[in-house]
Motif scaffolding. Structure first.
Motif, PDB file in Angstrom:
ATOM      1  N   ASP A  69     -52.467  15.453 -47.666  1.00 63.30           N
ATOM      2  CA  ASP A  69     -51.810  14.163 -47.879  1.00 63.30           C
ATOM      3  C   ASP A  69     -51.717  13.351 -46.587  1.00 63.30           C
ATOM      4  OD1 ASP A  69     -51.458  14.737 -50.530  1.00 63.30           O
ATOM      5  OD2 ASP A  69     -49.414  15.496 -50.301  1.00 63.30           O
ATOM      6  N   SER A  70     -51.626  14.039 -45.449  1.00 64.88           N
ATOM      7  CA  SER A  70     -51.446  13.343 -44.173  1.00 64.88           C
ATOM      8  C   SER A  70     -52.760  12.898 -43.533  1.00 64.88           C
ATOM      9  CB  SER A  70     -50.705  14.248 -43.182  1.00 64.88           C
ATOM     10  OG  SER A  70     -49.426  14.574 -43.665  1.00 64.88           O
ATOM     11  N   ARG A  71     -53.882  13.494 -43.962  1.00 66.39           N
ATOM     12  CA  ARG A  71     -55.156  13.215 -43.289  1.00 66.39           C
ATOM     13  C   ARG A  71     -55.538  11.745 -43.359  1.00 66.39           C
ATOM     14  NH1 ARG A  71     -57.917  18.217 -46.251  1.00 66.39           N
ATOM     15  NH2 ARG A  71     -56.562  19.820 -45.342  1.00 66.39           N
ATOM     16  N   ARG A  72     -55.296  11.094 -44.491  1.00 67.47           N
ATOM     17  CA  ARG A  72     -55.671   9.678 -44.608  1.00 67.47           C
ATOM     18  C   ARG A  72     -54.844   8.821 -43.655  1.00 67.47           C
ATOM     19  NH1 ARG A  72     -52.623   6.500 -48.350  1.00 67.47           N
ATOM     20  NH2 ARG A  72     -50.868   7.623 -49.254  1.00 67.47           N
ATOM     21  N   TRP A  73     -53.604   9.260 -43.382  1.00 64.44           N
ATOM     22  CA  TRP A  73     -52.771   8.518 -42.435  1.00 64.44           C
ATOM     23  C   TRP A  73     -53.268   8.727 -41.011  1.00 64.44           C
ATOM     24  CZ3 TRP A  73     -50.057   4.763 -44.209  1.00 64.44           C
ATOM     25  CH2 TRP A  73     -49.557   4.825 -45.514  1.00 64.44           C
ATOM     26  N   TYR A  74     -53.740   9.921 -40.718  1.00 58.88           N
ATOM     27  CA  TYR A  74     -54.338  10.172 -39.406  1.00 58.88           C
ATOM     28  C   TYR A  74     -55.534   9.246 -39.182  1.00 58.88           C
ATOM     29  CZ  TYR A  74     -51.639  14.267 -37.950  1.00 58.88           C
ATOM     30  OH  TYR A  74     -50.642  15.106 -37.524  1.00 58.88           O
ATOM     31  N   VAL A  75     -56.344   9.104 -40.209  1.00 60.25           N
ATOM     32  CA  VAL A  75     -57.504   8.214 -40.117  1.00 60.25           C
ATOM     33  C   VAL A  75     -57.050   6.775 -39.882  1.00 60.25           C
ATOM     34  CG1 VAL A  75     -59.428   7.217 -41.414  1.00 60.25           C
ATOM     35  CG2 VAL A  75     -59.007   9.689 -41.500  1.00 60.25           C
ATOM     36  N   LYS A  76     -56.003   6.340 -40.598  1.00 60.03           N
ATOM     37  CA  LYS A  76     -55.489   4.977 -40.433  1.00 60.03           C
ATOM     38  C   LYS A  76     -54.961   4.753 -39.015  1.00 60.03           C
ATOM     39  CE  LYS A  76     -54.214   4.017 -45.256  1.00 60.03           C
ATOM     40  NZ  LYS A  76     -55.037   2.808 -45.407  1.00 60.03           N
ATOM     41  N   HIS A  77     -54.270   5.773 -38.460  1.00 61.39           N
ATOM     42  CA  HIS A  77     -53.738   5.644 -37.097  1.00 61.39           C
ATOM     43  C   HIS A  77     -54.875   5.454 -36.084  1.00 61.39           C
ATOM     44  CE1 HIS A  77     -49.864   6.480 -38.658  1.00 61.39           C
ATOM     45  NE2 HIS A  77     -49.963   7.792 -38.716  1.00 61.39           N
ATOM     46  N   VAL A  86     -49.424  10.294 -32.200  1.00 56.28           N
ATOM     47  CA  VAL A  86     -49.806  11.026 -30.984  1.00 56.28           C
ATOM     48  C   VAL A  86     -50.771  12.150 -31.332  1.00 56.28           C
ATOM     49  CG1 VAL A  86     -48.979  12.439 -29.062  1.00 56.28           C
ATOM     50  CG2 VAL A  86     -47.627  10.471 -29.834  1.00 56.28           C
ATOM     51  N   ASN A  87     -50.453  12.885 -32.382  1.00 60.28           N
ATOM     52  CA  ASN A  87     -51.317  14.007 -32.769  1.00 60.28           C
ATOM     53  C   ASN A  87     -52.684  13.515 -33.245  1.00 60.28           C
ATOM     54  OD1 ASN A  87     -51.576  16.821 -32.900  1.00 60.28           O
ATOM     55  ND2 ASN A  87     -51.163  16.846 -35.096  1.00 60.28           N
ATOM     56  N   ALA A  88     -52.704  12.385 -33.937  1.00 58.93           N
ATOM     57  CA  ALA A  88     -53.977  11.820 -34.411  1.00 58.93           C
ATOM     58  C   ALA A  88     -54.869  11.460 -33.225  1.00 58.93           C
ATOM     59  CB  ALA A  88     -53.704  10.584 -35.267  1.00 58.93           C
ATOM     60  N   LEU A  89     -54.284  10.871 -32.186  1.00 60.69           N
ATOM     61  CA  LEU A  89     -55.061  10.510 -30.997  1.00 60.69           C
ATOM     62  C   LEU A  89     -55.453  11.752 -30.197  1.00 60.69           C
ATOM     63  CD1 LEU A  89     -53.209   7.305 -29.743  1.00 60.69           C
ATOM     64  CD2 LEU A  89     -55.248   7.481 -31.178  1.00 60.69           C
TER      65      LEU A  89
END
Length: 456
Positions: free
Chosen positions: A24-32, A75-78
């Motif tokens: 569920d969180s992966r798409r938000w990581y992509v958006k970030h 932060v984690n996405a970057l």
């Protein structure tokens, strides 16, 4: 979308799976990451520097919508982007974890910010379980009167919260309907229940006793203390956990979060409690007199402790970072900080002065839960506690280490060096020297004070 771009995102999503990011969180990581790329205005990701990322995180950390969990997600996405895909030379050494650890918002019942609203608001906070919250609302008049009496005596917010919770637990357990139901017999039954059925520690039972006696005598004006008879929990005699100098050095060296390392070093080097340390402000550090002023420590007492010489340059650098961050906050239209007591009303502009800024600020701004103002509070103490325990476990320190162990070690090592007990008492801020005497027992008992017959 071109094939190369599609492959890029496929690889990125694969890396998020390796980092155990939920589906569920992966798409938000992509958006970030997409949002970050847009802010680069066509600059290649390989050309992005560590300072570019720091500036970006500082900017989004000032956004009103940026709650702490979302900030950590950014932060984690970057981190995944730069450490796993782009791999610039600086990425592995960038302190990603520090940005995540030091960005937690203070909850509305946190001791630093809890007393800025009305009593009625405070007793309706989300603290405690559903039953406790419902009880506080159903008997709001009782809790308002309790809180008034506590604040008249300038008791700490922790005492206020604890007494309020114990009153709620007592009301639920004893099925209290009106104040006429407050009797010594019911209090006795409740306290005995805590010891016999709940197996609470003696200190917990005593806290419950103090809370109920305080409410009965100070609010209801009942003389019940001499009538309360109950089975007391047995108080264990425990010695404080003290680390050797080598263990302290291993613990400090194992702290990868540079801010946490500085805080832990101050706790050991100056004998500070954790909350005293995270609440330090820029003006509390005096480099001329080589001392630190602890304001409103335990018991609402101020005291002065030594400033370790080995930390002078590190603290000066930290104040420079605070100054730079504060300057940028001011430019962005923010820059206020929570002031103690009535200072905010007395000195209107003090909240934006550098000297009042927290020495260990959070990595992001947050909305004050009562006033709604966007401020920069100090970092949350729980992140420091976790770092210390992680370092102790990672360095094979086989003791029950907590942040307070550093303060215990400070006192014990001073006594080992020949300082007198009264000096140590003053530095620790103990009201009674008997509290400080526990450290002499650590020095003199067991293997420290007796030579084993096997070695004779």
């Amino acid at each position: 979308m071109t094939d190369s771009v599609s492959r890029f995102w496929d690889k990125y999503i694969e890396k998020t799976i390796l980092y155990k990011v939920s589906e569920d969180s992966r798409r938000w990581y992509v958006k970030h990451v997409e949002f970050f790329i847009k802010t680069r205005n066509g600059v290649r990701l390989a050309s992005v520097s560590a300072s570019d990322v720091e500036t970006y995180l500082e900017v989004i950390g000032r956004k009103r919508y940026m709650v702490d969990w979302k900030f950590r997600q950014v932060v984690n996405a970057l981190r995944i982007l730069f450490c796993e895909l782009i791999n610039p030379p600086w990425a592995k050494d960038f302190n990603w974890q520090m940005w995540m650890d030091n960005s937690r918002d203070l909850p509305e019942d946190h001791a630093t910010i809890a007393r800025t609203s009305s009593i009625t608001h405070d007793i309706r906070t989300k603290r405690g379980g559903e039953k406790l919250r419902a009880c506080r609302q159903a008997f709001s008049a009782l809790f308002v009167n309790l809180t008034k009496e506590i604040r008249l005596r300038a008791y700490s917010i922790r005492t206020e919260q604890a007494y309020s919770d114990w009153l709620a637990r007592f009301i639920i357990f004893s099925d209290i309907k009106t104040t006429d139901d407050f009797t010594a017999e019911k209090i006795s039954l409740f306290l005995e229940h805590l010891a016999v059925n709940r197996h609470v520690a003696a200190s917990t039972q005593n806290q419950a006793l103090n809370a109920l006696v305080f409410y009965s005598t100070q609010v209801l004006k009942l003389e019940v203390e001499d009538k309360i008879v109950f089975h007391r929990a047995k108080r264990p005699k425990r010695l404080p956990v003290v680390l050797s100098r080598k263990e302290v050095n291993r613990l400090l060296d194992g702290l990868t979060n540079t801010l946490h390392k500085l805080i832990a070093s101050l706790m050991y080097g100056a004998g500070l409690r954790l909350m005293e340390c995270v609440r330090l402000r820029v003006l509390d550090v005096d480099f001329e007199f080589m001392q630190i002023t602890v304001r409103e420590g335990k018991g609402k007492k101020d005291r002065v402790v030594p400033l370790p010489e080995t930390l002078v340059s590190t603290l000066q650098e930290q104040i420079q970072r605070v100054s730079s961050l504060h300057g940028k906050d001011i430019e962005a239209g923010f820059g206020e900080v929570k002031l103690p007591g009535a200072l905010a009303r007395k000195y209107k502009s003090a909240a934006k002065e550098l000297r009042w800024q927290f020495l260990f600020p959070s990595m992001k701004l947050s909305s004050d839960p009562q006033s709604g103002k966007v401020m920069r509070h100090h970092l949350h103490e729980s992140s420091v506690q976790k770092s210390i325990k992680k370092s102790a476990n990672g360095n094979q320190i086989n003791k029950k280490v907590s942040s307070h162990s550093l303060r215990h070690s400070f006192a014990t090592h001073l006594l080992e060096n020949g300082y007198d007990i009264r000096t140590v008492q003053e530095l620790l801020g103990h009201a009674d020297v008997s509290t400080t005497m526990i450290y002499t027992h650590v020095l003199n008992r067991g293997g420290r004070g007796v030579k084993s017959p096997l070695d004779v």
